[in-house]
Design a protein around this motif. Structure first.
Motif, short mmCIF file in Angstrom:
data_model
loop_
_atom_site.label_atom_id
_atom_site.label_comp_id
_atom_site.label_asym_id
_atom_site.label_seq_id
_atom_site.Cartn_x
_atom_site.Cartn_y
_atom_site.Cartn_z
N ALA A 227 0.82 -1.20 0.00
CA ALA A 227 0.00 0.00 0.00
C ALA A 227 0.86 1.26 0.00
O ALA A 227 0.59 2.21 -0.74
CB ALA A 227 -0.92 0.00 1.21
N VAL A 228 1.90 1.25 0.81
CA VAL A 228 2.81 2.40 0.86
C VAL A 228 3.52 2.56 -0.48
O VAL A 228 3.68 3.68 -0.98
CB VAL A 228 3.81 2.26 2.02
CG1 VAL A 228 4.89 3.31 1.95
CG2 VAL A 228 3.08 2.33 3.35
N GLY B 6 2.38 1.71 -3.37
CA GLY B 6 1.40 2.24 -4.32
C GLY B 6 1.26 3.74 -4.22
O GLY B 6 1.21 4.45 -5.23
N VAL B 7 1.20 4.24 -3.01
CA VAL B 7 1.06 5.69 -2.80
C VAL B 7 2.34 6.40 -3.23
O VAL B 7 2.30 7.44 -3.91
CB VAL B 7 0.72 5.99 -1.33
CG1 VAL B 7 0.79 7.48 -1.04
CG2 VAL B 7 -0.64 5.43 -0.98
N PHE C 279 2.57 6.55 -6.97
CA PHE C 279 1.68 7.56 -7.52
C PHE C 279 2.27 8.96 -7.34
O PHE C 279 2.22 9.79 -8.25
CB PHE C 279 0.31 7.46 -6.85
CG PHE C 279 -0.76 8.22 -7.55
CD1 PHE C 279 -1.25 7.78 -8.76
CD2 PHE C 279 -1.28 9.37 -6.99
CE1 PHE C 279 -2.25 8.47 -9.42
CE2 PHE C 279 -2.28 10.07 -7.63
CZ PHE C 279 -2.77 9.62 -8.85
N MET C 280 2.87 9.23 -6.18
CA MET C 280 3.49 10.53 -5.96
C MET C 280 4.71 10.73 -6.85
O MET C 280 4.97 11.85 -7.30
CB MET C 280 3.87 10.69 -4.49
CG MET C 280 2.69 10.85 -3.58
SD MET C 280 3.09 11.26 -1.86
CE MET C 280 4.31 10.07 -1.43
N TRP D 47 3.04 4.21 -13.49
CA TRP D 47 2.74 3.96 -12.08
C TRP D 47 3.25 2.58 -11.65
O TRP D 47 3.80 2.44 -10.55
CB TRP D 47 1.25 4.07 -11.81
CG TRP D 47 0.91 3.70 -10.41
CD1 TRP D 47 1.04 4.49 -9.31
CD2 TRP D 47 0.43 2.44 -9.96
NE1 TRP D 47 0.66 3.79 -8.20
CE2 TRP D 47 0.28 2.53 -8.56
CE3 TRP D 47 0.12 1.25 -10.59
CZ2 TRP D 47 -0.17 1.47 -7.80
CZ3 TRP D 47 -0.33 0.19 -9.83
CH2 TRP D 47 -0.48 0.31 -8.46
#
Length: 73
Positions: free
Chosen positions: A5-6, A8-9, A12-13, A43
């Motif tokens: 999850a981290v 993925g974020v 994206f950033m 991504w």
């Protein structure tokens, strides 16, 4: 699961950070990714890059704590 999850974020950033760098160097005002598929590809590359770095950091922290616990050397 948290690591994915981290990543993925962070992935994206990274797209926006990379876009800002390209816009500054080339003097563009906007960037056209060419659709959703190229955006997802970028991504995904950033996701796996961030996931690999987070995996190495996690392994380093785990081995560091094992060394601190095991003072038998």
């Amino acid at each position: 699961m948290v690591r994915a999850a981290v990543a993925g974020v962070i992935g994206f950033m990274l797209i926006f950070i990379e876009s800002m760098i390209v816009m500054k160097f080339k003097g563009y005002e906007t960037i056209e990714f060419g659709g959703i598929a190229p955006f997802i590809n970028v991504w995904a590359m950033n996701f796996f890059f961030a996931f690999a770095i987070l995996t190495q950091v996690t392994n380093w922290i785990a081995s560091k704590s094992k060394l601190e616990e095991d003072k038998s050397y």
